[in-house]
Each structure stands twice: as C-alpha cells, then as structure tokens.
Design an enzyme around this catalytic site. Sequence first.
Site, PDB file in Angstrom:
ATOM      1  N   THR A   1      40.594  19.164  -8.535  1.00 48.53           N
ATOM      2  CA  THR A   1      40.811  19.107  -7.087  1.00 48.53           C
ATOM      3  C   THR A   1      40.801  17.665  -6.593  1.00 48.53           C
ATOM      4  OG1 THR A   1      39.685  21.243  -6.935  1.00 48.53           O
ATOM      5  CG2 THR A   1      39.928  20.058  -4.891  1.00 48.53           C
TER       6      THR A   1
ATOM      7  N   GLU B   1      43.318  24.270  -8.546  1.00 44.03           N
ATOM      8  CA  GLU B   1      42.190  24.880  -9.265  1.00 44.03           C
ATOM      9  C   GLU B   1      41.849  24.091 -10.526  1.00 44.03           C
ATOM     10  OE1 GLU B   1      39.082  26.219  -9.818  1.00 44.03           O
ATOM     11  OE2 GLU B   1      39.999  27.133 -11.582  1.00 44.03           O
TER      12      GLU B   1
ATOM     13  N   GLU C   1      44.610  29.634  -8.949  1.00 44.67           N
ATOM     14  CA  GLU C   1      43.513  29.920  -8.003  1.00 44.67           C
ATOM     15  C   GLU C   1      42.968  31.340  -8.120  1.00 44.67           C
ATOM     16  OE1 GLU C   1      41.399  27.385  -6.282  1.00 44.67           O
ATOM     17  OE2 GLU C   1      43.492  26.789  -6.178  1.00 44.67           O
TER      18      GLU C   1
HETATM   19  N1  GLU Z   1      39.127  26.380  -7.146  1.00 43.29           N
HETATM   20  C1  GLU Z   1      38.043  25.574  -6.711  1.00 43.29           C
HETATM   21  C2  GLU Z   1      37.550  26.004  -5.374  1.00 43.29           C
HETATM   22  O1  GLU Z   1      38.315  26.450  -4.577  1.00 43.29           O
HETATM   23  C3  GLU Z   1      38.446  24.170  -6.583  1.00 43.29           C
HETATM   24  C4  GLU Z   1      38.921  23.664  -7.878  1.00 43.29           C
HETATM   25  C5  GLU Z   1      37.896  22.882  -8.546  1.00 43.29           C
HETATM   26  O2  GLU Z   1      37.548  21.837  -8.022  1.00 43.29           O
HETATM   27  O3  GLU Z   1      37.460  23.310  -9.606  1.00 43.29           O
HETATM   28  O4  GLU Z   1      36.399  25.873  -5.102  1.00 43.29           O
END
Ligand code: GLU
Length: 588
Positions: free
Chosen positions: A403, A423, A442
């Site tokens: 991210t 993600e 995601e």
């Molecule tokens: N999918 C993660 C979330 O929405 C963010 C992705 C990540 O930083 O691993 O919290």
Amino acid sequence: MTPTALPRRLTSTIFLALAVGAPAWAKTPVATGTGGAVATISEPASQAALAILNKGGNAVDAAVAAAAALGVTDPFSCGIGGGGFMVIYLAKENRVITLDHREVAPAAFQPSAFAPEGKALDYDSAIASGMAVGVPGTVRGWHDALDRYGTMSFRQVLAPAIRVAQDGFRINDNFVKLVKENEKKFALFPATAAHYMRNGQPLPAGTLLRNPDLARTYRLLSTGGVKAFYSGKLAQAIVTAVNRPPAAAGVAVRAGAMSLADLANYEARWRQPVRSSYRGYELVGMPLPSSGGVAIAQALNILEGFDLKSMPREKAEHLYLEASRLAFADRNAYLADPEYVDAPLAGLLSKDYAARRRELIDPTQARPHAQAGDPYPYQQDPSVPLRPASSAKSKLLSESAHTTHLAVSDKDGNIVAYTFTIESWGGSGITVPGYGFILNNEMTDFDFTGPHPNVPEAGKRPRSSMSPTIAFRNGKPAFTIGSPGGSTIITTVLQTIFNHVDLGMPMPDAINAPRISQRNGMATSIEPGFAGSAQATALERFGQRWDAAVEEIGAANAIVFNPDGTVTAVSEGKRHGVGSALVQQRAH
Ligand code: GLU
C-alpha cells in the site's frame, strides 16, 4: 575516481554545479516552510503534487496528481487497479469528510469464494487469482474527489504522471527487492513478467523504467473521464483479465466472475469520519469499512487512562502494546462493511468501555492473548444491534506491508490524507494486458470462513486497516499521519501518535523510531535490528516477546501544522528507500 582525486578546480566546479543546480525540491524526508506541503514515498509523486499546487491547484487536485504518479513509480503498492480511503479537511468550511472508494465484491461473488469445499484455500493461491480481484474503486474515487472538492480536471492532474510513465524513472533497490520477493507470482502472468523482469530476473536497480501502456491509459482517462474506465474497451479488458486470467501456458489460476455491470455500477461513498479525542487532540479518522479509525480511537481511549508521561519509556511502550492487543481483539471480532454488518460502534468508541478494557491490562506483565470484549452495554442506544455469531477465534490473516499513503496540504489550509492500495505487493499479479496496471487482490481481505462479520458476500467491501488520520488541537489542524502496511497500518499510526504526543518526539523522530506492532498475537512484530537492542531488552522484562520473522513495518507520511504558521512535511528517513517531503516555500 574518488572526489578527492579530482583536480581542485574541477571538484569545486562540481560542487558549485550541485549547489546551483540543486532544485528547491531536492529529495529530503523533512521540509519546513509555508504554502502547500506534500509527503509521499516517491520523489516524482511529491513533485507531481508540488507542480499542481504551484499551478494553483488545491490539496485535492495535488493528492490525485501524486497518487497517479505513485501508480507509476510504486505499481506494486497502489494504482488504478485498486481502491482506497481519503480523508479531506476543508479549511473554509472547517469540515472533514471521507471518501471510501474501496473495491467491492462482484455481484456473482459467493461466500464460499475462498473456501470452495468448506476449507480455506491457502493464502498464496487465493491471492494470485481472478477471484481475488475486487471491482476497482480508485478512478471513481479520484473522479468524485475532484468533481466535488477539486478545482482541476483529470487532464490537468494526470499530466505529471503521464510524463513520468512516458519518460520513465530509475528503479531503486527497494523496487528490485519487491520484484525479487514476488518473482513466482509475476512469472505466472506474462504481461507482468515482461514489464518488470528480464530472463526470469528482476530488472537491475538504476534501470530507467517506462510504462507507455499506463501513459496511454491515463491519457484515455484525461480525455474520456471516469466513464473510460468503467465502461467500454478498458472495462472489457478488466473483465476479461479477471474472468480469464492471462496466465502463462499450462498454469492453472482460479478465474473470477466480474461483469461489465459490476464496473458500471461501482460507486464510491462519502462517509462521516470516526471522531475521538486524545489528551486534548481531536482525532478524525477513517470509518468502516476500514477498521483503522475505530481501532486507533479505541487503543488511544485505553491508553488515555494511564499517566504515560510520568513513566519510564519501556513501561509506557508496554502499555501501548497491551492497549493495541485489546483493540485488535475487538477489531477482529466486530468490524466489517457497515452496509452489511451493524457493528457496535458507539460501544467500541466509548470512554467507559475503554475503562473496562483498561482494567484487563497488567502494567507489569504482557497478556498472551486477549478475548474480544462486550461493547454492547455501552451502546447507549435503545436499538442495540444484534451480536454477531463468530467462530471462536478470528485468525489474523497474514497481511503484511504494502500500500501507500500520502499527505498534502495547500496554502488555504485544506488537507488530504490518502491511503490507497492494490492489497499485497503486486496485488493479484495480473496486469491488464495493454493497459499497464496491476489488478488488486483486495477480496482476500475477507475472512475466508465464517461465521464472521467479515466473510465474503456479493457487493460487500472487505474490511480494511487503512488509517488516514488528521489531528486537531483547539479547533485547528495539528498534524496528519498515515501509513501502508496491512494490519500494521493501525499500529504504525497508533505508535507514531503515541511517540509524538506521549513520548514528546518531534514528528521526524516519531516516524523514524523502531516500530513494534502488537495485533493480538502471541508475539509482537518487529523490524530488523530491534531484537537485542536495549529497548527490546527493557520490554522483555514485561514479558513482551518478538516475532522471529523481521520486516520493515510501514512507510508513514505526515504533515505537522506548526504554531508559528509554518508547515513541516515529514516522510520516512530510512524506510522504503527514503521518502520525499516538499513545501511550496522552503523556510531557510
Ligand atoms: N488490504 C489492506 C487493507 O485494506 C491494505 C494492504 C496492505 O497494506 O497490506 O488494510
């Protein structure tokens, strides 16, 4: 030849050239000045934001410009194949609004998506699949933010990113490391491997990487607007890539079931922020479907009852870890998409409930595992929501550090805190052929099996941890902060606030301090070099234990609004290849 071996005149000429040629935006992780400010992890992205601010754009315009550039330079963390959460402070109206443009599950998505025979799939094969791809929200989010609160068009704000994609940028060691770590996934998809690898190896650091496909895609958005993404040829290409993943010959990858209607129907949501208070600050954070705002508020409410300033640092840090553990127990049990699940938010956010949770903390000894609490009596609302049926323990899926987060403010005092993602590193691994961007995974942010509030359902948004946050003091912005890092996002933001507010660290120190992340596991996640340090040893006396697998945690970006009217943009001084902080007029 070393500089000292150069003839003296030549050396001084080089120095002169450096000094004269050094642009005002030379890469630095901390910058103080006046006017607008930006902090991102990528220099081209910070420059894109600054260029837009200098053209008279506001913080929203500049945030989208920076985000588009990050989509080029950090394609494994974020981009138009994913989604995100934006917190916007509108100075003139003294109002905060948030924009949820999280990916949604397609209409044909089944609760059994990741547990086809009642058994959860292994995480890696779930990620690298069409099934993992949610309907992307990023372009809709950028459009809605610009449309309502920006002053510029897609054409104007995408221009700097188009240049970066067209002309290229030099990849650094961090970029190479990410390709190396994802070699197996990228090798599954020829369009992805072709772009980031040669002969099965990552491109070497220093390579000038261009992405003409993405430049063309951004141009398509510049002329065709949001519709050019959610309908027509590009939409068809996304649907095809999801439903018939373009995998290498002989490789079996699970297909998804996304339709053109899923794309055409995608909507972002304007949502009221989560508000909480902490030692004189008003904190404004991201509401559900991100668990970030609620979990941070709850952990701080728990911590607020301790006189941290009067304690030795290790005792205060022990309490920080234990408060985080308790907040995570509740986060894991109760939080999910608010359009599908009635979470007991008033209870979770109440100071009285926090006081009950605080009683569970032993100030001298770490707790191995915390159970979720009972926030329902604290709802103070006659329409108490139904309690969710939960499987005994919610497994904390192995979300790690991905991210990106950026912070922008403008000369009028507007602020944007924006976290967005695809993600995992490299998302699903699926590049939309010919369009130059990677699709998210995601959907693996859902809990794979239930009963649990965060199980997969058609049209639902998986629970997130993203935590773009703005803190106010005496009604004025004090600082803004956010970070990537999966579920460690919550602890990075929490710990940075704790470092800054409770331990009194200036923001650059608060960001650069070693990160320790307790998410209700037996062991706390740590970064390389922490184990064996005096700080670690002191915490071990409280029974704190460290995860054997060490990894850099997060990549925070912040802006501090100083009492003298200046602003200080702060990025990482050490992590993720060092970030880039810029201000419009640098203070000398
Ligand atoms: N999918 C993660 C979330 O929405 C963010 C992705 C990540 O930083 O691993 O919290």
